[in-house]
Design a protein around this motif. Structure first.
Motif, PDB file in Angstrom:
ATOM      1  N   LYS A   1      12.732  18.675  -4.786  1.00 11.99           N
ATOM      2  CA  LYS A   1      12.633  17.544  -4.296  1.00 11.99           C
ATOM      3  C   LYS A   1      13.616  17.074  -3.405  1.00 11.99           C
ATOM      4  CE  LYS A   1      11.091  17.536  -9.407  1.00 11.99           C
ATOM      5  NZ  LYS A   1      10.831  18.984  -9.489  1.00 11.99           N
ATOM      6  N   ALA A   2      15.137  17.265  -3.896  1.00 11.80           N
ATOM      7  CA  ALA A   2      15.429  16.513  -2.642  1.00 11.80           C
ATOM      8  C   ALA A   2      15.394  17.020  -0.965  1.00 11.80           C
ATOM      9  CB  ALA A   2      17.312  17.604  -3.326  1.00 11.80           C
ATOM     10  N   ALA A   3      15.457  18.432  -0.578  1.00 14.12           N
ATOM     11  CA  ALA A   3      14.851  18.672   1.039  1.00 14.12           C
ATOM     12  C   ALA A   3      13.200  17.701   1.016  1.00 14.12           C
ATOM     13  CB  ALA A   3      14.695  20.252   0.639  1.00 14.12           C
ATOM     14  N   LEU A   4      12.474  17.850   0.463  1.00 17.17           N
ATOM     15  CA  LEU A   4      11.330  16.455   0.037  1.00 17.17           C
ATOM     16  C   LEU A   4      11.575  15.313   1.064  1.00 17.17           C
ATOM     17  CD1 LEU A   4       8.434  17.050   0.608  1.00 17.17           C
ATOM     18  CD2 LEU A   4       7.737  15.895  -1.476  1.00 17.17           C
ATOM     19  N   VAL A   5      12.367  14.542  -0.062  1.00 17.59           N
ATOM     20  CA  VAL A   5      12.906  13.185  -0.085  1.00 17.59           C
ATOM     21  C   VAL A   5      13.470  13.472   1.802  1.00 17.59           C
ATOM     22  CG1 VAL A   5      14.539  11.332  -0.097  1.00 17.59           C
ATOM     23  CG2 VAL A   5      13.101  12.174  -2.496  1.00 17.59           C
ATOM     24  N   ARG A   6      14.568  14.335   1.740  1.00 19.64           N
ATOM     25  CA  ARG A   6      15.444  13.723   2.781  1.00 19.64           C
ATOM     26  C   ARG A   6      14.696  14.348   4.035  1.00 19.64           C
ATOM     27  NH1 ARG A   6      18.615  18.294   1.136  1.00 19.64           N
ATOM     28  NH2 ARG A   6      19.313  16.294   0.293  1.00 19.64           N
ATOM     29  N   ALA A   7      14.128  15.000   4.039  1.00 20.82           N
ATOM     30  CA  ALA A   7      12.685  15.655   5.251  1.00 20.82           C
ATOM     31  C   ALA A   7      11.787  14.134   5.594  1.00 20.82           C
ATOM     32  CB  ALA A   7      11.566  16.738   5.677  1.00 20.82           C
ATOM     33  N   VAL A   8      11.307  13.942   4.911  1.00 18.53           N
ATOM     34  CA  VAL A   8      10.828  12.239   4.781  1.00 18.53           C
ATOM     35  C   VAL A   8      11.129  10.782   5.274  1.00 18.53           C
ATOM     36  CG1 VAL A   8       8.774  10.777   3.430  1.00 18.53           C
ATOM     37  CG2 VAL A   8       8.944  13.794   2.849  1.00 18.53           C
ATOM     38  N   ALA A   9      11.893  10.717   4.129  1.00 19.75           N
ATOM     39  CA  ALA A   9      12.763  10.167   4.870  1.00 19.75           C
ATOM     40  C   ALA A   9      13.182   9.853   6.127  1.00 19.75           C
ATOM     41  CB  ALA A   9      14.145  10.358   3.731  1.00 19.75           C
ATOM     42  N   GLU A  10      13.637  11.066   6.944  1.00 22.92           N
ATOM     43  CA  GLU A  10      13.569  11.255   8.137  1.00 22.92           C
ATOM     44  C   GLU A  10      12.950  10.861   8.992  1.00 22.92           C
ATOM     45  OE1 GLU A  10      15.895  15.198   8.090  1.00 22.92           O
ATOM     46  OE2 GLU A  10      17.978  14.641   7.237  1.00 22.92           O
ATOM     47  N   GLU A  11      11.666  11.117   8.533  1.00 26.06           N
ATOM     48  CA  GLU A  11      10.703  10.965   9.237  1.00 26.06           C
ATOM     49  C   GLU A  11      10.100  10.269   9.682  1.00 26.06           C
ATOM     50  OE1 GLU A  11       7.586  12.009  11.655  1.00 26.06           O
ATOM     51  OE2 GLU A  11       9.026  13.766  11.122  1.00 26.06           O
TER      52      GLU A  11
ATOM     53  N   ALA B   1       0.729  -0.895  -0.173  1.00 25.81           N
ATOM     54  CA  ALA B   1       0.102   0.231  -0.031  1.00 25.81           C
ATOM     55  C   ALA B   1       1.164   1.213   0.145  1.00 25.81           C
ATOM     56  CB  ALA B   1      -0.841  -0.098   1.029  1.00 25.81           C
ATOM     57  N   LEU B   2       0.893   1.865  -1.152  1.00 26.37           N
ATOM     58  CA  LEU B   2       1.671   2.912  -1.059  1.00 26.37           C
ATOM     59  C   LEU B   2       0.979   4.694  -1.506  1.00 26.37           C
ATOM     60  CD1 LEU B   2       3.631   0.803  -2.427  1.00 26.37           C
ATOM     61  CD2 LEU B   2       5.256   2.069  -2.828  1.00 26.37           C
ATOM     62  N   CYS B   3       1.094   5.707  -1.079  1.00 23.39           N
ATOM     63  CA  CYS B   3       0.519   7.069  -1.300  1.00 23.39           C
ATOM     64  C   CYS B   3       1.678   7.657  -1.976  1.00 23.39           C
ATOM     65  CB  CYS B   3       0.620   7.725   0.360  1.00 23.39           C
ATOM     66  SG  CYS B   3      -0.950   8.834  -0.289  1.00 23.39           S
ATOM     67  N   ALA B   4       0.828   8.233  -3.618  1.00 31.81           N
ATOM     68  CA  ALA B   4       1.251   8.894  -4.057  1.00 31.81           C
ATOM     69  C   ALA B   4       0.746  10.158  -3.715  1.00 31.81           C
ATOM     70  CB  ALA B   4       0.810   8.739  -5.446  1.00 31.81           C
TER      71      ALA B   4
ATOM     72  N   GLY C   1      11.782   6.977   8.319  1.00 32.23           N
ATOM     73  CA  GLY C   1      12.575   6.043   8.877  1.00 32.23           C
ATOM     74  C   GLY C   1      12.123   4.770   8.255  1.00 32.23           C
ATOM     75  N   ASP C   2      12.494   3.498   9.217  1.00 31.77           N
ATOM     76  CA  ASP C   2      12.928   2.500   8.418  1.00 31.77           C
ATOM     77  C   ASP C   2      10.565   1.903   8.742  1.00 31.77           C
ATOM     78  OD1 ASP C   2      12.192   2.284  11.238  1.00 31.77           O
ATOM     79  OD2 ASP C   2      13.579   0.300  11.205  1.00 31.77           O
ATOM     80  N   ARG C   3       9.621   2.991   8.988  1.00 34.91           N
ATOM     81  CA  ARG C   3       9.231   2.811   9.255  1.00 34.91           C
ATOM     82  C   ARG C   3       8.157   2.597   7.562  1.00 34.91           C
ATOM     83  NH1 ARG C   3       5.492   7.010  11.806  1.00 34.91           N
ATOM     84  NH2 ARG C   3       3.748   5.124  12.294  1.00 34.91           N
ATOM     85  N   ALA C   4       8.599   2.309   6.741  1.00 32.29           N
ATOM     86  CA  ALA C   4       8.264   2.814   5.844  1.00 32.29           C
ATOM     87  C   ALA C   4       9.158   2.917   4.597  1.00 32.29           C
ATOM     88  CB  ALA C   4       6.608   3.879   5.103  1.00 32.29           C
ATOM     89  N   VAL C   5       8.938   2.699   3.242  1.00 31.00           N
ATOM     90  CA  VAL C   5       9.963   2.855   2.123  1.00 31.00           C
ATOM     91  C   VAL C   5       8.709   5.144   1.156  1.00 31.00           C
ATOM     92  CG1 VAL C   5      10.671   0.286   1.181  1.00 31.00           C
ATOM     93  CG2 VAL C   5       8.630   1.931   0.115  1.00 31.00           C
ATOM     94  N   THR C   6      10.377   5.402   0.750  1.00 32.46           N
ATOM     95  CA  THR C   6      10.217   6.227   0.560  1.00 32.46           C
ATOM     96  C   THR C   6      10.867   6.731  -1.365  1.00 32.46           C
ATOM     97  OG1 THR C   6      10.701   7.168   2.606  1.00 32.46           O
ATOM     98  CG2 THR C   6      10.934   9.157   0.383  1.00 32.46           C
ATOM     99  N   VAL C   7       9.827   6.535  -2.138  1.00 32.79           N
ATOM    100  CA  VAL C   7      10.301   6.661  -3.593  1.00 32.79           C
ATOM    101  C   VAL C   7      10.283   8.106  -4.138  1.00 32.79           C
ATOM    102  CG1 VAL C   7       9.770   4.857  -5.635  1.00 32.79           C
ATOM    103  CG2 VAL C   7       9.204   4.327  -3.668  1.00 32.79           C
ATOM    104  N   ALA C   8      11.295   8.149  -4.600  1.00 33.44           N
ATOM    105  CA  ALA C   8      10.949   9.636  -5.146  1.00 33.44           C
ATOM    106  C   ALA C   8      10.863   9.672  -7.053  1.00 33.44           C
ATOM    107  CB  ALA C   8      13.194  10.371  -5.131  1.00 33.44           C
TER     108      ALA C   8
ATOM    109  N   GLY D   1       4.537   2.253   1.769  1.00 34.99           N
ATOM    110  CA  GLY D   1       5.699   3.765   1.175  1.00 34.99           C
ATOM    111  C   GLY D   1       5.253   4.850   0.636  1.00 34.99           C
ATOM    112  N   LEU D   2       5.705   5.730   0.361  1.00 35.95           N
ATOM    113  CA  LEU D   2       4.896   7.228   0.227  1.00 35.95           C
ATOM    114  C   LEU D   2       5.880   6.878  -1.372  1.00 35.95           C
ATOM    115  CD1 LEU D   2       5.205   8.251   3.613  1.00 35.95           C
ATOM    116  CD2 LEU D   2       3.439   7.304   2.453  1.00 35.95           C
ATOM    117  N   VAL D   3       5.538   7.657  -2.161  1.00 38.52           N
ATOM    118  CA  VAL D   3       5.944   8.358  -3.226  1.00 38.52           C
ATOM    119  C   VAL D   3       5.755   9.427  -3.452  1.00 38.52           C
ATOM    120  CG1 VAL D   3       5.478   8.441  -5.672  1.00 38.52           C
ATOM    121  CG2 VAL D   3       4.918   5.965  -4.514  1.00 38.52           C
TER     122      VAL D   3
END
Length: 302
Positions: free
Chosen positions: A61-71, A10-13, A73-80, A43-45
């Motif tokens: 785009k890079a700042a968004l990935v960095r912020a979400v990935a840090e938030e 289950a991934l959210c765009a 962590g390993d609870r969900a995957v981050t797809v850019a 996961g979050l796309v």
């Protein structure tokens, strides 16, 4: 995540939250990402169509990935999302997203120039060769103007970092042939195909509607996995009016998702031009459909 579901089910765009002045709202992005994971998203796309990627800068785009990935962590995957019409630019975005902490990349066929299949394949291989994280190919000819044809998918499946597809091609025959003939994990990118694609071997979904209704969409897959196929179908049918209102009523998904998120008190903010916000009548109609699903499902989706 399993090899058959490399990014979960289950991934959210995810929308890209902006402040009232139109600037990137990283605090809002963190809060929304955490809520979506709490709602059951694996996961979050980021920076896809719903994420308004055409109107965000490379640095945003890079700042968004960095912020979400840090938030998350390993609870969900981050797809850019890194798709562009320019191979060099796509490669640069892919490398920057990997450095920012993305677990995977979403890559479209180059749009507007409509290259032939050998050029599309070369483009996608260039991106896969340039990074160390897995790729989800995004087949959405309605926006790019060109398919990633099933035969091209089958050839690309031999690349060790090409592991998944977000499918918006509306070609169930071709999709099923690739699922049967490769190890690619297929994710539905169109709400109405979430359950049908899952039933023929799909891995799950990447959903705009999940911004507001992730628990319900996930419940459809849970019911199917439990062998309750009739219940899965009923739950899927319940979500159709909201999905239609958000995705097929004339407004882009970013507009409808942000209108609903705002009505529900979640971070979203305005859309960037050329998109325009939903009018009052449309926003009220979206909220009505959301509340109808909430009542019919017998559970709170907030």
């Amino acid at each position: 995540m399993s090899s058959s579901r490399p990014f979960g089910r289950a991934l959210c765009a995810m929308v890209t939250p902006f402040s009232d002045d139109g600037s990137l709202d990283l605090d809002g992005a963190r809060k929304l990402a955490a809520q979506l994971v709490d709602d059951g998203c694996d996961g979050l796309v980021l920076s896809g169509t719903t994420g308004e990627s055409p109107t965000t800068s490379d640095a945003e785009k890079a700042a968004l990935v960095r912020a979400v990935a840090e938030e998350v962590g390993d609870r969900a995957v981050t797809v850019a999302g890194v798709g562009t019409a320019d191979t060099r630019h796509t490669v640069a975005l892919a490398r920057e997203a990997e450095r920012a902490g993305a677990d995977g990349l979403l890559v479209t066929a180059p749009y507007y120039s409509r290259p032939p299949q050998p050029a599309i394949e070369a483009h996608l291989r260039r991106v896969a060769d340039a990074v160390g994280v897995p790729l989800m190919l995004y087949d959405i000819p309605g926006r790019t103007g060109v398919r990633i044809e099933p035969e091209t998918m089958l050839r690309l499946a031999d690349h060790p970092r090409v592991v998944a597809v977000k499918d918006c091609a509306y070609d169930l025959l071709g999709t099923t042939k690739v699922i049967a003939g490769s190890g690619l994990a297929y994710y539905s990118g169109c709400e109405e195909t979430n359950l049908p694609l899952y039933a023929v071997g799909g891995a799950g979904f990447v959903s705009t509607v999940a911004n507001v209704a992730a628990p319900h969409l996930r419940a459809v897959l849970d019911a199917y996995d439990a062998g309750e196929t009739a219940r899965a179908a009923r739950l899927s049918h319940l979500a159709l009016p909201l999905s239609e209102a958000m995705m097929a009523a004339g407004l882009p998904g970013a507009v409808t998702a942000k209108a609903l998120l705002g009505a529900l008190g979640r971070p979203a903010g305005p859309v960037r031009e050329p998109l325009q916000p939903a009018g009052r009548e449309a926003a009220d109609g979206l909220l009505e459909e959301y509340r109808r699903l909430e009542r019919a499902a017998g559970q709170s989706l907030v």
